[in-house]
Write a protein that holds these residues in place. Structure first.
Motif, PDB file in Angstrom:
ATOM      1  N   THR A 111       0.874  -1.106  -0.089  1.00  0.00           N
ATOM      2  CA  THR A 111      -0.099  -0.035  -0.038  1.00  0.00           C
ATOM      3  C   THR A 111       0.902   1.405   0.032  1.00  0.00           C
ATOM      4  O   THR A 111       0.411   2.204  -0.756  1.00  0.00           O
ATOM      5  N   GLN A 157      -7.863   0.471  -0.691  1.00  0.00           N
ATOM      6  CA  GLN A 157      -7.849  -0.865   0.129  1.00  0.00           C
ATOM      7  C   GLN A 157      -8.988  -0.702   1.080  1.00  0.00           C
ATOM      8  O   GLN A 157      -9.510  -1.538   1.280  1.00  0.00           O
ATOM      9  N   ASP A 190      -5.821  -1.415  -4.970  1.00  0.00           N
ATOM     10  CA  ASP A 190      -5.252  -2.167  -3.632  1.00  0.00           C
ATOM     11  C   ASP A 190      -6.272  -3.032  -3.178  1.00  0.00           C
ATOM     12  O   ASP A 190      -7.126  -2.757  -2.662  1.00  0.00           O
ATOM     13  N   GLU A 191      -5.914  -4.208  -3.596  1.00  0.00           N
ATOM     14  CA  GLU A 191      -6.558  -5.570  -3.257  1.00  0.00           C
ATOM     15  C   GLU A 191      -8.084  -5.231  -3.430  1.00  0.00           C
ATOM     16  O   GLU A 191      -9.138  -5.234  -2.542  1.00  0.00           O
TER      17      GLU A 191
END
Ligand SMILES: Nc1ncnc2c1ncn2[C@@H]1O[C@H](COP(=O)(O)OP(=O)(O)OP(=O)(O)O)[C@@H](O)[C@H]1O
Ligand SMILES: [Mg+2]
Lengths: 353, 281
Positions: free
Chosen positions: A43, A82, A158-159
């Motif tokens: 991140t 995220q 991010d994910e």
């Protein structure tokens, strides 16, 4: 056209070094996946590229332009956070439209794009809702749609699928890949799901404790891990390691068996082989079976070899029970060797690609 | 004790207190206002509204609120944003900015009178610098605009901080991630303020505004100190009826009119700054 270059980037939070000399080039239209355990700095790296965090040292280039001094809005990127960061005071529609409104797109165009991306993410029936009225997975898809609607040159994710159920994740994954390939977007995608990484990536960068350990295409990462860390991280189950003692130059003794290996000054090396690259044989590495897990396609056998854990995926017809002692033969061209002192792979001319 | 009774038990003391010291006096005031000696009527209201001073004090009160409150709102927002952007010394600056809160409104009025008086700071300064030949009476019936400006300035100086503290707390509650998302999606500072801060600040904004607007309609001591009878407002009319003309019924009627416009403006503020159903702020 968008190429991202990261040169010698480091990031310190007070005394803690979160990123350490990161060098990475993501070429135009490439799908780059950052893969690594929790807390390894994925991140942080993404936020530095986006401009939300300032690197302690190093440079970020997008399109042959140094962007370190530019605010996020001038970097031509879109991002999926995220923690989603879906605006609570706006409807799903307005959330997806946010970036387009900021860039003053005509309203007909905005409506069109919002509906298109919402449909893609299967959230078109939620457009009138507020973020507080959505489930985690729905909110996550709003965050993805908001980024996709921008049709940016570079997208940082991010994910983005972490909160979806297995089936939906599979579907979204395929659609994401299709859309991004079609729109010629350069993508950096963070995940700690290996299967997702393998299936999406043109290239994978494996990160460990603030470093990029290896950046290569998925098959190469899988077959030729650059470090013992990668070998032990990639693959489910990961590679097996056994201690190898030098017998003669280029000849190594592994659990009583003798194999050709690298010729080097070291007296011991780590011998590594993937569980699916061993077969049951008359003679070979002798292993005492501890656990047998029938997985359908094959049998996952966890054994003990000289006190070290060793896993093998064998033919599901094999008649093996707990407590048996079996002999395993590795497929010779799949054996890899690592230096115990620093974990680096020892090259062996004939294996090297 | 059963859990469902607990909330009622807990609010009981406050309810009794309010009932005793607010609702009952309110009832008495209302009774006085609507009673004309023989029965219920609007006679008291007719009397106060037809008095020649009523339109002007009504107008003055509304004008003052309409000028002072927006300026205070803008200032408080600006100051709150600045305080929140500070990394060091934030608390110190906040303490300094809120000092006027600790000064009584009459004292504030007198401080500003000391500035604007014929022998006040402003005159001596301008005289000293040679801008004027001799000190003049700034605050006089010939200068209604200046009276208004002086009162407005004193009010702004005195009461902006109350909004400031509410807004500082409100802005502090907005998660940083929303600003980051807005930045990535193309919002500059001003757009972030308009599209993130303001909408997410609505609950604090309405609290601050309601509080401030109600207090603005009740402005009294500052006006007395600076304008005296030259600048009548509704509250000074109430005071005059009650203590100079000894007409309690008329005083009660004016008080109820002030209450009425307070309630009306509160409703308007709450409506305008309403958070849509479903939005979680
Ligand atoms: N603002 C911060 N202040 C101090 N330390 C931080 C800060 N942000 C991140 N870190 C630290 O930096 C390291 C990397 O954090 P980062 O969020 O990049 O990890 P990650 O790889 O994204 O992990 P995950 O997969 O759990 O999201 C962590 O050890 C974290 O504690
Ligand atoms: Mg992370």
């Amino acid at each position: 056209m968008a190429e991202i270059k990261i040169k010698n980037v480091a990031k310190n939070f007070a005394s803690y070094q979160a990123l350490n000399d990161i060098n990475l080039t993501v070429s135009d239209q490439e799908f780059m996946v950052l893969l690594g355990a929790s807390g390894c700095g994925k991140t942080t790296l993404l936020r530095i590229i986006a401009g939300l965090e300032t690197a302690t040292q190093g440079e970020v280039w997008i399109n042959d332009r140094r962007v370190d001094h530019l605010p996020p809005k001038d970097r031509g990127i879109a991002m999926v956070f995220q923690n989603y960061a879906v605006f609570p005071h706006l409807t799903v529609f307005e959330n997806i439209a946010f970036g387009l409104r900021m860039h003053k797109h005509p309203s007909a165009e905005i409506t069109k794009r919002v509906h298109r991306t919402a449909e893609l993410m299967h959230i078109e029936q939620l457009l009138k809702r507020y973020s507080g009225e959505l489930s985690g997975g729905q909110r996550q898809r709003v965050a993805v749609a908001r980024a996709l609607a921008m049709e940016p040159d570079v997208i940082l994710m991010d994910e983005p699928l972490s909160n979806l159920d297995a089936l939906l994740r599979l579907e979204m994954r395929a659609e994401l890949k299709g859309v991004l390939a079609e729109s010629k977007t350069t993508a950096i995608y963070v995940t700690h799901d290996q299967v997702e990484a393998m299936s999406l990536a043109d290239r994978i960068s494996v990160m460990n404790q603030g470093r990029i350990v290896q950046a290569s295409d998925p098959v190469d990462i899988y077959r030729n891990p650059a470090e013992k860390f990668v070998a032990g991280f990639i693959g489910n189950p990961p590679m097996n390691f056994l201690v190898a003692d030098k017998q003669a130059d280029g000849r190594w003794n592994v659990a009583g068996q003798s194999y050709d290996g690298p010729s080097c000054a070291e007296n011991t090396l780590d011998f590594a082989i993937r569980p699916e690259d061993v077969v049951l044989a008359e003679t070979g590495i002798s292993a005492k079976v501890n656990v047998v897990e029938p997985l359908g396609v094959h049998l996952l056998v966890t054994c003990d070899v000289n006190g070290a854990q060793f896993r093998a995926t064998l033919d599901s017809d094999a008649n093996i029970g707990r407590g048996d002692t079996i002999a395993l033969q590795p497929q010779l061209d799949r054996i890899r060797w690592f230096e115990p002192s620093n974990g680096m792979r020892q090259s062996l001319e004939k294996n090297d690609v | 004790m059963q859990a469902r009774y607990l909330p009622y038990v807990l609010i009981a003391p406050v309810s009794v207190f309010l009932g005793l010291f607010f609702l009952y006096p309110f009832y008495l005031v209302a009774q006085t206002a609507f009673y004309d000696g023989a029965g219920w009527s609007l006679k008291n209201f007719q009397e106060v509204t037809s008095y020649w001073k009523f339109p002007i004090s009504f107008k003055n009160t509304l004008w003052l609120a309409a000028v002072v409150v927006p300026i205070q709102l803008a200032l408080a927002l600006l100051m709150a944003t600045m305080v929140n952007a500070m990394k060091k010394g934030r608390d110190l600056v906040l303490y300094i900015w809120t000092i006027p809160l600790g000064i009584s409104d009459l004292a504030a009025g007198i401080i500003w009178l000391a500035i604007f008086e014929q022998s006040g700071f402003l005159n001596s300064m301008m005289h000293g610098l040679g801008f004027i030949d001799r000190p003049t009476a700034l605050i006089s019936y010939q200068n209604p605009t200046l009276i208004f400006v002086a009162i407005a300035l004193a009010e702004i100086w005195r009461a902006t901080a109350i909004m400031l503290v509410i807004l500082v707390a409100g802005i502090g509650l907005i998660p940083r991630e929303y600003y980051e998302a807005a930045q990535v999606f193309g919002a500059g500072r001003w757009k972030q303020f308009l599209r993130i801060t303001l909408p997410l600040l609505r609950p604090s904004l309405s609290t601050a505004l309601v509080l401030r607007v109600i207090l603005a309609f009740e402005v009294f001591a500052v006006v007395q100190a600076l304008g005296g009878t030259l600048f009548p407002v509704l509250m000074s009319e109430t005071y005059a009826y009650q203590f100079e003309l000894l007409n309690g019924s008329a005083a009660a009627a004016v008080a109820l009119i002030i209450l009425g416009i307070s309630i009306a403006s509160t409703i308007v503020i709450l409506r305008v700054l309403r958070v849509p159903k479903g939005a979680t702020i």
